[in-house]
Design a protein around this motif. Structure first.
Motif, PDB file in Angstrom:
ATOM      1  N   UNK A  60      -8.617   4.419  17.732  1.00  0.00           N
ATOM      2  CA  UNK A  60      -8.789   4.453  19.186  1.00  0.00           C
ATOM      3  C   UNK A  60      -7.801   3.559  19.926  1.00  0.00           C
ATOM      4  N   UNK A  61      -7.268   2.571  19.222  1.00  0.00           N
ATOM      5  CA  UNK A  61      -6.285   1.653  19.827  1.00  0.00           C
ATOM      6  C   UNK A  61      -4.856   2.156  19.631  1.00  0.00           C
ATOM      7  N   UNK A  62      -4.733   3.403  19.125  1.00  0.00           N
ATOM      8  CA  UNK A  62      -3.428   3.996  18.864  1.00  0.00           C
ATOM      9  C   UNK A  62      -2.637   3.188  17.825  1.00  0.00           C
ATOM     10  N   UNK A  63      -3.376   2.640  16.863  1.00  0.00           N
ATOM     11  CA  UNK A  63      -2.770   1.922  15.748  1.00  0.00           C
ATOM     12  C   UNK A  63      -3.071   2.686  14.464  1.00  0.00           C
ATOM     13  N   UNK A  64      -2.131   2.672  13.531  1.00  0.00           N
ATOM     14  CA  UNK A  64      -2.364   3.390  12.274  1.00  0.00           C
ATOM     15  C   UNK A  64      -3.361   2.635  11.408  1.00  0.00           C
ATOM     16  N   UNK A  65      -4.234   3.423  10.810  1.00  0.00           N
ATOM     17  CA  UNK A  65      -5.337   2.876  10.021  1.00  0.00           C
ATOM     18  C   UNK A  65      -5.575   3.802   8.839  1.00  0.00           C
ATOM     19  N   UNK A  66      -6.232   3.296   7.794  1.00  0.00           N
ATOM     20  CA  UNK A  66      -6.606   4.135   6.667  1.00  0.00           C
ATOM     21  C   UNK A  66      -6.262   3.511   5.338  1.00  0.00           C
ATOM     22  N   UNK A  67      -6.646   4.192   4.287  1.00  0.00           N
ATOM     23  CA  UNK A  67      -6.409   3.708   2.926  1.00  0.00           C
ATOM     24  C   UNK A  67      -4.917   3.502   2.660  1.00  0.00           C
ATOM     25  N   UNK A  68      -4.095   4.501   3.000  1.00  0.00           N
ATOM     26  CA  UNK A  68      -2.656   4.377   2.781  1.00  0.00           C
ATOM     27  C   UNK A  68      -2.063   3.217   3.573  1.00  0.00           C
ATOM     28  N   UNK A  69      -2.576   3.012   4.770  1.00  0.00           N
ATOM     29  CA  UNK A  69      -2.085   1.932   5.629  1.00  0.00           C
ATOM     30  C   UNK A  69      -2.399   0.575   5.007  1.00  0.00           C
ATOM     31  N   UNK A  70      -3.624   0.406   4.529  1.00  0.00           N
ATOM     32  CA  UNK A  70      -4.010  -0.865   3.904  1.00  0.00           C
ATOM     33  C   UNK A  70      -3.204  -1.121   2.627  1.00  0.00           C
ATOM     34  N   UNK A  71      -2.997  -0.075   1.836  1.00  0.00           N
ATOM     35  CA  UNK A  71      -2.190  -0.217   0.615  1.00  0.00           C
ATOM     36  C   UNK A  71      -0.756  -0.597   0.982  1.00  0.00           C
ATOM     37  N   UNK A  72      -0.212   0.072   1.985  1.00  0.00           N
ATOM     38  CA  UNK A  72       1.159  -0.205   2.423  1.00  0.00           C
ATOM     39  C   UNK A  72       1.312  -1.637   2.919  1.00  0.00           C
ATOM     40  N   UNK A  73       0.363  -2.070   3.735  1.00  0.00           N
ATOM     41  CA  UNK A  73       0.432  -3.427   4.290  1.00  0.00           C
ATOM     42  C   UNK A  73       0.342  -4.489   3.196  1.00  0.00           C
ATOM     43  N   UNK A  74      -0.512  -4.240   2.203  1.00  0.00           N
ATOM     44  CA  UNK A  74      -0.645  -5.202   1.109  1.00  0.00           C
ATOM     45  C   UNK A  74       0.630  -5.245   0.264  1.00  0.00           C
ATOM     46  N   UNK A  75       1.217  -4.094   0.045  1.00  0.00           N
ATOM     47  CA  UNK A  75       2.467  -4.045  -0.709  1.00  0.00           C
ATOM     48  C   UNK A  75       3.573  -4.777   0.040  1.00  0.00           C
ATOM     49  N   UNK A  76       3.674  -4.537   1.345  1.00  0.00           N
ATOM     50  CA  UNK A  76       4.696  -5.192   2.153  1.00  0.00           C
ATOM     51  C   UNK A  76       4.506  -6.710   2.142  1.00  0.00           C
ATOM     52  N   UNK A  77       3.256  -7.130   2.228  1.00  0.00           N
ATOM     53  CA  UNK A  77       2.946  -8.561   2.190  1.00  0.00           C
ATOM     54  C   UNK A  77       3.469  -9.199   0.903  1.00  0.00           C
ATOM     55  N   UNK A  78       3.274  -8.506  -0.216  1.00  0.00           N
ATOM     56  CA  UNK A  78       3.706  -9.039  -1.511  1.00  0.00           C
ATOM     57  C   UNK A  78       5.224  -8.943  -1.693  1.00  0.00           C
ATOM     58  N   UNK A  79       5.852  -8.088  -0.919  1.00  0.00           N
ATOM     59  CA  UNK A  79       7.312  -8.010  -0.920  1.00  0.00           C
ATOM     60  C   UNK A  79       7.922  -9.044   0.026  1.00  0.00           C
ATOM     61  N   UNK A  80       7.066  -9.625   0.859  1.00  0.00           N
ATOM     62  CA  UNK A  80       7.544 -10.597   1.836  1.00  0.00           C
ATOM     63  C   UNK A  80       8.190  -9.959   3.051  1.00  0.00           C
ATOM     64  N   UNK A  81       7.728  -8.729   3.396  1.00  0.00           N
ATOM     65  CA  UNK A  81       8.293  -8.013   4.544  1.00  0.00           C
ATOM     66  C   UNK A  81       7.162  -7.459   5.417  1.00  0.00           C
ATOM     67  N   UNK A  82       7.551  -6.858   6.535  1.00  0.00           N
ATOM     68  CA  UNK A  82       6.588  -6.208   7.422  1.00  0.00           C
ATOM     69  C   UNK A  82       6.622  -4.700   7.189  1.00  0.00           C
ATOM     70  N   UNK A  83       5.600  -4.010   7.678  1.00  0.00           N
ATOM     71  CA  UNK A  83       5.567  -2.552   7.554  1.00  0.00           C
ATOM     72  C   UNK A  83       5.929  -1.887   8.869  1.00  0.00           C
ATOM     73  N   UNK A  84       6.568  -0.747   8.743  1.00  0.00           N
ATOM     74  CA  UNK A  84       6.831   0.121   9.892  1.00  0.00           C
ATOM     75  C   UNK A  84       6.465   1.532   9.459  1.00  0.00           C
TER      76      UNK A  84
END
Length: 266
Positions: A60-84
């Motif tokens: 509802x906030x026009x932000x991406x959400x979901x299982x793939x999003x959470x997996x992506x964000x966690x992977x990016x965190x461990x890579x030391x980068x941000x997600x786009x």
């Protein structure tokens, strides 16, 4: 002697120009792979449809959400980068990956031999399967052969299309969007649809849809992350991070958040 030095000078100039041209045309050793690009930019660009709850969708906030999003964000965190996140139509995902519009596809893409010709896959990050879905007033479509002579809705270019077309006599209709064939099922323009069991369970519950899953899993699908060919170091790094997430419990935590159950074992 003067002619000799002039010839030597001309040769050196020629070799310098040829060397420079060669580097420009081939990219030389300076051409960076996806992992280097991600680390330099400090951004992991992830491609997916963005319209596929509970895996990837706009809230509802026009932000991406979901299982793939959470997996992506966690992977990016461990890579030391941000997600786009780069929302792309399903049929354009592989083309977008190959043209470097994003670094990786994390969007419920089943690993198939045909797709392996175009991209490299990581280890599976989801194991799931397709199921038959009917209206609640239907009780005669419970196994795959029951779709013979029936109007069957599936997403075009998906493994669900392959499953449906494996039954001779099934009238398979192809769609671009899941919502369209779900609505056609509800409105009795279709007899049955075939889709992923996790996806359908979530949507039936969240949207209170008047439809039901009537079969066991028809075929087991291994879902991988797709990477542009020639980036073995990136695939290896992603696999390492995925394994660490599974070992330290973070993967299971994300899985249970969205599906309320333990992951299927490969």
């Amino acid at each position: 002697m003067r002619k000799y030095w002039l010839l030597m000078l001309a040769l050196l100039v020629f070799l310098g120009i040829a060397s420079g041209c060669g580097s420009k045309e081939t990219g030389g050793s300076s051409k960076k792979g996806v992992l280097d690009r991600v680390e330099d930019a400090k951004v992991l660009k992830v491609g997916f449809e963005g319209t596929y709850p509970p895996f990837n969708f706009l809230n509802d906030k026009k932000e991406y959400e979901g299982f793939d999003v959470d997996i992506s964000n966690e992977m990016a965190k461990r890579l030391g980068v941000k997600t786009e996140f780069v929302a792309t139509k399903w049929e354009s995902l592989i083309g977008g990956l190959k043209s470097d519009k994003f670094d990786i596809i994390i969007g419920q893409m089943t690993v198939t031999d045909e797709r392996k010709k175009s991209v490299d896959f990581t280890d599976p990050y989801v194991v799931t399967g397709s199921v038959l879905v009917t209206r609640k007033d239907t009780d005669n479509i419970k196994v795959l052969n029951d779709i013979k002579g029936k109007d069957v809705g599936v997403g075009g270019g998906t493994t669900f299309e392959e499953v449906a077309k494996s039954v001779d006599g099934a009238n398979v209709k192809l769609y671009k969007a899941m919502n369209d064939y779900v609505q056609d099922l509800i409105n009795k323009r279709l007899d049955v649809i075939i889709n992923d069991q996790l996806l359908m369970s979530y949507n039936i519950k969240e949207k209170n849809l008047p439809i039901q899953i009537t079969s066991d899993i028809l075929n087991k699908d291994e879902i991988g992350m797709a990477v542009k060919k020639g980036n073995e170091d990136f695939v290896k790094k992603v696999n390492q991070i995925l394994q660490e997430m599974k070992e330290d419990g973070k993967y299971n935590e994300i899985y249970k958040k969205w599906f309320g159950t333990e992951p299927l074992v490969k």
